[in-house]
Design an enzyme around this catalytic site. Structure first.
Site, short mmCIF file in Angstrom:
data_model
loop_
_atom_site.label_atom_id
_atom_site.label_comp_id
_atom_site.label_asym_id
_atom_site.label_seq_id
_atom_site.Cartn_x
_atom_site.Cartn_y
_atom_site.Cartn_z
N LYS A 141 51.73 -53.24 -2.29
CA LYS A 141 52.09 -52.81 -0.94
C LYS A 141 53.62 -52.80 -0.81
CE LYS A 141 47.69 -53.27 0.42
NZ LYS A 141 46.84 -52.16 0.83
N HIS A 260 37.77 -46.23 -6.55
CA HIS A 260 38.00 -46.58 -5.15
C HIS A 260 37.08 -45.74 -4.28
CE1 HIS A 260 39.86 -47.32 -1.30
NE2 HIS A 260 40.55 -48.30 -1.84
#
Length: 441
Positions: A141, A260
């Protein structure tokens, strides 16, 4: 036959038998009128049949309709064709207010036409030389906006601290601020540096998802040339055809494949309309993937415990008995198709570690994004805190302690000799995500 369980909500005045028959017909041979070419084939052989209807407990106008589809309706080895047939048109039917595909039973004869996961759980453990514990990951992140060099630095810090994997976020592809080739190079450098320092095999899920299949394979080829162990794909936004192509490439070239599930909640979140995630999970095991995100039960994303464990078992085990208490409508035999590691990811931190270890067991990947990078001392100490917490939980479990009851105490004991863990415990002691799950039985 392929068996399907649909949750049907008919329009007022439409009897459930008629609704069930309409679903079976529209998703197999039927059309809205009789056509003369019906006489040129054996409709009895090819039509879907609604063979049982039962009311949904606690719901006034909902029914479970069970439909059987002859195997000859489906192309071998094609999840794309299977879904086009079963859920292609029927969800827009006017006679139904809502329709949800709850479960599928895939017969062994059809399972055998699929390659499945490129490698599976045991081969992955052998490649990584990691046994007897869940694997640890971290999503880098902020997910968008970092330069490739800074991104690689974050990867290195996390892996050096003790994580097994770091991960591209699902929407990191090849944007102006960070082109894919630059990211791949800096991440590979970070991997090799961390491996040399720790003596452990490390991986970073390099997201190969792209606008075309050709570009996706090009990125996977470059990853293989760099010698990294694993690539990644967004299987719902990328599509099953692209996913199966990538899975075949990964098996042929020794790459692991992380999947994902971006976009899944658009399809599976509504209780009465869409496709349940257990069906998407089964489809992924057939299409191919070594890891897939499966919810956490305890973090920030949707997931009720029994239902989540139901599809986690469908991903990992070879044979799963019918169990309606966990939402499993059919017994499923995977006839030795390799298993998929479930990935718990989304709003989890060190205080969740005992629960995650107890719920998911050893064959799983526990992924802490903010729970690593949000550590007040930085990425590497955040990784150390997670690794220490995991090792403490695994040791306590192996000694026969009850993680569900003694979890907090186990973490506190471990934090006495790990300042990194103590700091993490202090930061996240008050954070909870307590909302009712939408997806209940």
């Amino acid at each position: 036959d392929i068996l399907a369980a649909f949750r049907v909500t008919p329009q007022p005045g439409v009897p459930p038998e008629e609704a069930g028959a309409a679903v079976a017909a529209e998703s197999s041979t039927g059309t809205w009128t009789t056509v003369w070419t019906d006489g040129l084939t054996s409709l009895d052989r090819y039509k879907g049949r609604c063979y049982h209807i039962e009311p949904v407990a606690g719901e006034e106008s909902q029914f479970i309709a069970y439909v059987a589809y002859p195997l000859d309706l489906f192309e071998e080895g094609s999840v794309t064709n299977m879904f086009t047939s079963i859920v292609g048109n029927v969800f827009g039917f006017k006679a139904l207010r809502a329709l949800r595909l709850e479960d599928l039973r895939i017969p062994p004869a059809y399972v055998k036409t699929f390659q499945g996961p490129p490698h599976g759980i045991q081969v992955e453990r052998d490649k990584l030389n990691k046994y007897g514990r869940p694997l640890l990951g971290c999503t880098i992140k902020p997910k968008l906006g970092l330069s490739a060099k800074n991104y690689g630095r974050a990867v290195y810090e996390c892996l050096r601290g003790g994580l097994d994997f770091t991960k591209d976020d699902e929407n990191v592809n090849s944007q102006p601020f960070m082109r894919w080739r630059d990211r791949f190079l800096f991440c590979a450098e970070a991997l090799y540096k961390a491996q040399a320092e720790t003596g452990e095999i490390k991986g970073h899920y390099l997201n190969a998802t792209a606008g075309t299949c050709e570009e996706m394979i090009k990125r996977a080829v470059f990853a293989r040339e760099l010698g990294v162990p694993i690539v990644m794909h967004d299987y719902l936004t990328g599509g099953f055809t692209a996913n199966t192509s990538l899975a075949h490439y990964c098996r042929d070239n020794g790459l692991l494949l992380h999947i994902h599930r971006a976009m899944h909640a658009v399809i599976d979140r509504q209780k009465n309309h869409g496709i349940h995630f257990r069906v998407l999970a089964k489809a992924l095991r057939m299409s191919g993937g070594d890891h897939i995100h499966s919810g956490t039960v305890v973090g920030k994303l949707e997931g009720e415990r029994e239902i989540t464990l139901g599809f986690v078992d469908l991903l990992r085990d070879d044979f799963i008995e019918k169990d309606r208490s966990r939402g499993i409508y059919f017994t499923q035999d995977w006839v030795s198709l390799p298993g998929v590691l479930p990935v718990a990811s989304g709003g989890i931190h060190v205080w969740h570690m005992p629960a995650l270890t107890e719920i998911f067991g050893d064959d799983s990947v526990l992924q802490f994004g903010g729970g690593t990078l949000g550590h007040p001392w930085g990425n590497a100490p955040g990784a150390v805190a997670n690794r220490v917490a995991l090792e403490a939980c695994v040791q306590a479990r192996n000694e026969g302690r009850d993680l569900a009851r003694e979890g907090n105490e186990i973490i506190r004991e471990a934090s006495k000799w790990s300042p990194e863990l103590a700091a993490a415990c202090e930061v996240w002691k008050e954070i909870k995500f307590e909302f009712e799950a939408m997806d209940t039985l």
